[in-house]
Design a protein around this motif. Structure first.
Motif, PDB file in Angstrom:
ATOM      1  N   ARG A   1      -1.496   4.271  -0.613  1.00 41.78           N
ATOM      2  CA  ARG A   1      -2.890   3.831  -0.607  1.00 41.78           C
ATOM      3  C   ARG A   1      -3.316   3.723   0.853  1.00 41.78           C
ATOM      4  O   ARG A   1      -2.774   2.933   1.614  1.00 41.78           O
TER       5      ARG A   1
ATOM      6  N   LYS B   1       1.384   6.344  -8.314  1.00 45.82           N
ATOM      7  CA  LYS B   1       0.763   6.456  -6.993  1.00 45.82           C
ATOM      8  C   LYS B   1       1.764   6.046  -5.924  1.00 45.82           C
ATOM      9  O   LYS B   1       2.464   5.045  -6.044  1.00 45.82           O
TER      10      LYS B   1
ATOM     11  N   ASN C   1       0.596  -0.951  -4.853  1.00 48.72           N
ATOM     12  CA  ASN C   1      -0.304  -1.966  -5.436  1.00 48.72           C
ATOM     13  C   ASN C   1       0.455  -3.132  -6.053  1.00 48.72           C
ATOM     14  O   ASN C   1      -0.154  -3.954  -6.734  1.00 48.72           O
TER      15      ASN C   1
ATOM     16  N   ASN D   1       0.813  -1.212   0.000  1.00 50.05           N
ATOM     17  CA  ASN D   1       0.000   0.000   0.000  1.00 50.05           C
ATOM     18  C   ASN D   1       0.849   1.267   0.000  1.00 50.05           C
ATOM     19  O   ASN D   1       0.338   2.349   0.300  1.00 50.05           O
TER      20      ASN D   1
ATOM     21  N   GLU E   1     -10.081   3.291  -3.167  1.00 46.78           N
ATOM     22  CA  GLU E   1      -9.134   2.932  -2.119  1.00 46.78           C
ATOM     23  C   GLU E   1      -9.655   1.787  -1.253  1.00 46.78           C
ATOM     24  O   GLU E   1      -8.875   1.008  -0.706  1.00 46.78           O
TER      25      GLU E   1
END
Length: 942
Positions: free
Chosen positions: A718, A715, A648, A632, A899
């Motif tokens: 998370r 990204k 991820n 994450n 999410e």
């Protein structure tokens, strides 16, 4: 006041919106505006200079007024927002009708806004020019009015004709819509016919193959028939030769033929002698008798030849009969083959039913195991309650003892010299095998001799109902699944209840081992990891590897090969850990915190232990751990040996105590084949949690402009939280209701565990069938579903208007509304799966968990949209009655909901498509790519 509000509304609009309004009415502006009337005001407003005015009014390339006005608008557009506002103000003065058409506002002039534009010295000149221009305009308007009236009369005359045409066109439009619906229905029928034609072609191909097989078989049979005919001809020839041979010289008549030949020779001799002399009557009778006997033998031979011929005819008839029986047998064999195929189909159907029965049986077994687990948990709770009862009983005994001591002190008397206490018979007393309050390790000591009225209870840990209790006078320390090992106390001299007694070691008998059964051992576990060392992990189990000689663990008969199943403290019954599926890191943390009287449940598993030791020695593995996690957060991997990780990513953790340190050994997993790829070191759960908090702090300190500039970067974080905030949520085997964070060691700060989760456990699913598709945002998903339904391989999953009950096996409700009657049913999804197409779902993200619970794992696609992309979908959105702002708001809202989705999703970047057709192509490629991947689902820890 109204004028001020209108001007304020126009000035609040940005440059793009103002010029978009002007450009939408460009045709009306260039047709109805005279440029020479507007340029003086625009020059005074300083948005046009003298050269611009000369170019607009007298440029040779502009041959009419419309071209001049168009060029003037292009020049004003380069002046930005001021140019648009000045042009609207000039229209308010000189062309108020056009101003009202453009803005929808009534023109009202505030002289205070124009007083500073024209100097006083030039005001008279401007007014004169304005009067002349107004007179010219009045003349022109009169001519235009006459022409417009004439044109209006013509238009009124055309109105009935246009209404008739409109009515005709409406009928044509209705007919066109009907034909369009018919074409759509015919299109679906054509698709069905194509499928039927494909099935017929497949059946025809199979029939051709069967025909080829039959021809091949027929050729083989003809060859066999030809061989049989050759064998029959050969048999006939042999029979013929045998027949001739039998006629000429039968083997059994050879002696008679010799005799006949001898008789003939004798006959010749006799005839020669008859010629010489006359035979006697006696000799003549003898010769006649011999001749009669020869004739009788010849007749017998003839009869035998006739019988052989009859046998040959019978054999030929039998051969024909056998040939007919063979043909009949072949026909029966063919019938048997057909029946066999039918029986095979019946057997396959029966096997399918048996497989369904096996699934139902497995479900029943799972339910039974869950019930057994619940029963065992209830028994463990009962055990903890029993222990509390025993502790309360001890407290009661202590209080009684103190009361008796006080009574004894009050009623004591001084004994005379030589006087003794009255003698009584020695008795057997029962005591704790190990005193929980004693700090000595490994020795069973008597810390206190109790009065008979105290009646202390033995320490018992029953495994199942119905086990035998401890016998009178004994105290049990080890109890197994099928037997109990007892420690007996020897008789002691009678004493009064004294405060203390020196520790006296008592010899005990070793615990009786029962292989393949769970044995519970209660002992002092202070510094337990100094007494034993462990190996293993969640895949193999936790095994005792070494036992320190002379330690308490050694005296309790623990040895290498014991698999630790359960660990809990007697003094802290709220803490319990089931180590059967625990990781090595979890097991070390659990055993390290043991400091006092504890219980271990172990069982013998030498086969698993030897296999693990062999793998460790051969360096096949580094531990017994093996599980999959979803990262994450992003890890850069700057240090040597660290694995760089993206948010991820799916990681395969193979060691939670790599090289004896608080770090994990992991491999990045191939998303298509589950094979391990890049290997390296990643932080353990708590270290990764600290990095996650640091990343969040860094992101919070960034400015808005910095975040916008880094919008194209991958990204980093998370945000995932869990309710299990007191301990590592990945350690699901620990049952810790009462937790003291101050007891945590320095390496694993379990007490400082936050709700943020850097890793989440995942499990793989391999799917052979085509998966459903769900789009984010759902507003764009409706547009894409309509487009994809026109291509092969995609169909909408229709919502059924019915009660969503257990009878119709509904899965989810539309948009998660509890009162909705529109449902996605298993029957609808199964029908599309049988067609081998991707079903397009029109449900919200809140339905994902319900779909996963039903064993349906849809492909989740996020279509990222910028403002530039949203403008290209304007027409499609208008058909749905939506706007671009609503689409962007839907993207922001549902992208935040992603999410919480317990699965991975694909992303389509905004720079990969330029229009709706390109987006459909990108979606088809993304769906095909996601179909090839392994499905990873997070385990629910809430």
């Amino acid at each position: 006041m109204v004028s001020c509000q209108a001007d304020t509304e126009l000035r609040d609009l940005d440059e793009e919106q103002l010029w978009e309004i002007l450009e939408s009415h460009r045709y009306r502006i260039v047709r109805s505006t005279c440029p020479n009337r507007l340029t003086p005001y625009l020059r005074q407003a300083k948005v046009l200079d003298q050269l611009d005015e000369e170019e607009v009014l007298h440029g040779p390339q502009f041959t009419n007024s419309a071209m001049r006005v168009g060029h003037m608008l292009d020049l004003l557009k380069t002046r930005g927002k001021n140019g648009a506002l000045a042009f609207l103000e000039s229209l308010k003065l000189h062309n108020p009708d056009t101003y009202t058409l453009i803005t929808g506002l009534e023109p009202s002039i505030d002289l205070n806004n124009f007083s500073g534009l024209i100097e006083t010295s030039k005001l008279t000149e401007c007014l004169a020019k304005a009067v002349n221009s107004l007179q010219e305009e009045l003349t022109q308007e009169k001519h235009q009015k006459a022409s417009l009236l004439h044109h209006c009369r013509q238009l009124k005359d055309r109105v009935p004709q246009l209404e008739a045409q409109n009515k005709c066109l409406r009928g044509i439009e209705a007919e066109h819509n009907r034909m369009k619906r018919e074409v759509s229905s015919h299109f679906h029928e054509v698709l069905k016919l194509k499928d039927e034609m494909y099935n017929l072609s497949m059946h025809y191909t199979n029939a051709l193959q069967e025909k080829d097989l039959a021809i091949t078989r027929s050729q083989g049979l003809q060859e066999e028939l030809y061989l049989m005919k050759q064998e029959l001809q050969r048999a006939r020839v042999e029979t013929y030769y045998e027949r001739e041979r039998s006629l000429r010289m039968p083997s059994d008549l050879q002696p008679q033929a010799d005799e006949l030949l001898q008789l003939r020779e004798e006959n010749e001799k006799l005839r020669s002698l008859v010629e010489l002399e006359t035979f006697s009557l006696v000799q003549k009778d003898i010769l006649e008798q011999n001749l009669d006997e020869a004739l009788e033998g010849k007749q017998e031979l003839l009869n035998r030849i006739h019988s052989l011929r009859e046998q040959a005819v019978i054999a030929e008839n039998q051969r024909k009969q056998y040939w007919e029986e063979k043909e009949h047998t072949l026909i029966e064999c063919h019938k048997m083959k057909v029946d066999c195929e039918i029986y095979k189909e019946k057997i396959s159907a029966l096997q399918g039913q048996v497989a369904e029965l096996q699934k139902e049986r497995d479900q029943a077994y799972c339910a039974r195991d869950a019930a057994q687990l619940e029963i065992s948990q209830n028994l463990l709770e009962k055990d903890s309650l029993r222990r509390k009862v025993f502790e309360l009983t001890d407290q009661i005994c202590e209080l009684r003892k103190q009361a008796r001591q006080q009574q004894a002190e009050l009623g004591s008397r001084v004994l005379e010299p030589g006087e003794q206490w009255p003698k009584r018979k020695q008795r057997l007393v029962r005591m704790h095998a190990i005193c929980p309050g004693d700090e000595s390790q490994g020795s069973l000591s008597v810390s206190e001799v109790r009065d008979p009225s105290c009646r202390p209870q033995p320490l018992v840990f029953p495994r199942s109902p119905g086990e035998a209790p401890f016998p009178p006078g004994g105290s049990g320390v080890v109890q197994g699944g099928g037997g109990v090992a007892w420690n007996w106390l020897f008789p002691l001299p009678h004493m009064k209840c004294l405060p203390s007694l020196p520790s006296t070691p008592i010899r005990r008998r070793p615990a009786r081992r029962i292989l393949s059964r769970i044995t519970t051992i209660a002992f002092h576990g202070t510094a337990l990891l100094e007494q034993i060392s462990i190996i293993g992990g969640n895949q193999t189990g936790i095994f005792i590897h070494r036992v320190t000689p002379g330690s308490v663990a050694d005296e309790m008969s623990l040895f290498p090969g014991n698999q630790i199943m359960v660990d809990y403290e007697v003094t802290d019954p709220a803490f319990k850990a089931i180590l059967e599926d625990a990781t090595l890191e979890e097991a070390l943390w659990v055993l390290k915190r043991v400091n006092g009287f504890c219980c271990l449940s172990v069982r013998m598993n030498m086969e698993g232990y030897k296999r693990l030791v062999s793998d460790l020695e051969n360096k096949v593995v580094t531990s017994g751990d093996s599980f999959y996690i979803r990262a994450n957060l992003a890890l850069e991997g700057k240090a040597a040996g660290e694995l760089p990780v993206q948010c991820n990513d799916i990681l395969h953790v193979t060691d939670t105590v790599f090289r004896g340190e608080s770090q994990w050994s992991a491999c990045r997993v191939n998303p298509y084949s589950m094979k391990d790829m890049d290997a390296g070191i990643v932080p353990n759960y708590y270290q990764a949690q600290q990095r996650l908090i640091g990343l969040i702090q860094d992101m919070a300190q960034q400015s808005t402009s910095a975040r916008k500039s880094s919008g194209g970067q991958p990204k980093l974080v998370r945000i995932i939280s869990t309710d299990k905030s007191k301990i590592n949520p990945l350690w699901s085997s620990i049952d810790c209701n009462v937790y003291d964070p101050n007891k945590a060691d320095g390496a694993l700060l379990a007490g400082s565990c936050f709700t943020l989760m850097p890793y989440t456990l995942v499990r793989p699913h391999k799917l052979a069938q085509l998966r459903p598709v769900l789009f984010v945002p759902t507003l764009l998903g409706k547009i894409l579903s309509d487009k994809l339904c026109l291509t092969k391989g995609f169909e909408k999953c229709l919502l059924c208007e019915a009660e969503c009950t257990a009878q119709n096996r509904s899965l989810v409700r539309e948009k998660g509304e509890p009162d909705s009657r529109c449902c996605v049913t298993r029957q609808a999804l199964q029908l599309l799966l049988e067609k081998d197409v991707h079903s397009l779902l029109d449900v919200g993200l809140e339905c994902m968990r319900a779909l996963h619970a039903a064993g349906i794992y849809p492909i989740l696609l996020l279509v990222s949209i910028s403002e530039k992309n949203a403008k290209k979908l304007k027409k499609a959105l208008q058909r749905l009655g939506a706007t671009e702002e609503q689409l962007l708001d839907c993207v922001r809202r549902e992208e935040a909901q992603l999410e919480k989705v317990p699965c991975l999703y694909g992303t389509i970047a905004p720079n990969t498509w330029s229009d709706l057709d390109a987006l459909v192509s990108a979606v088809r490629a993304a769906v095909a790519n996601e179909q090839k991947k392994i499905v990873w689902i997070e385990q629910d820890l809430h």
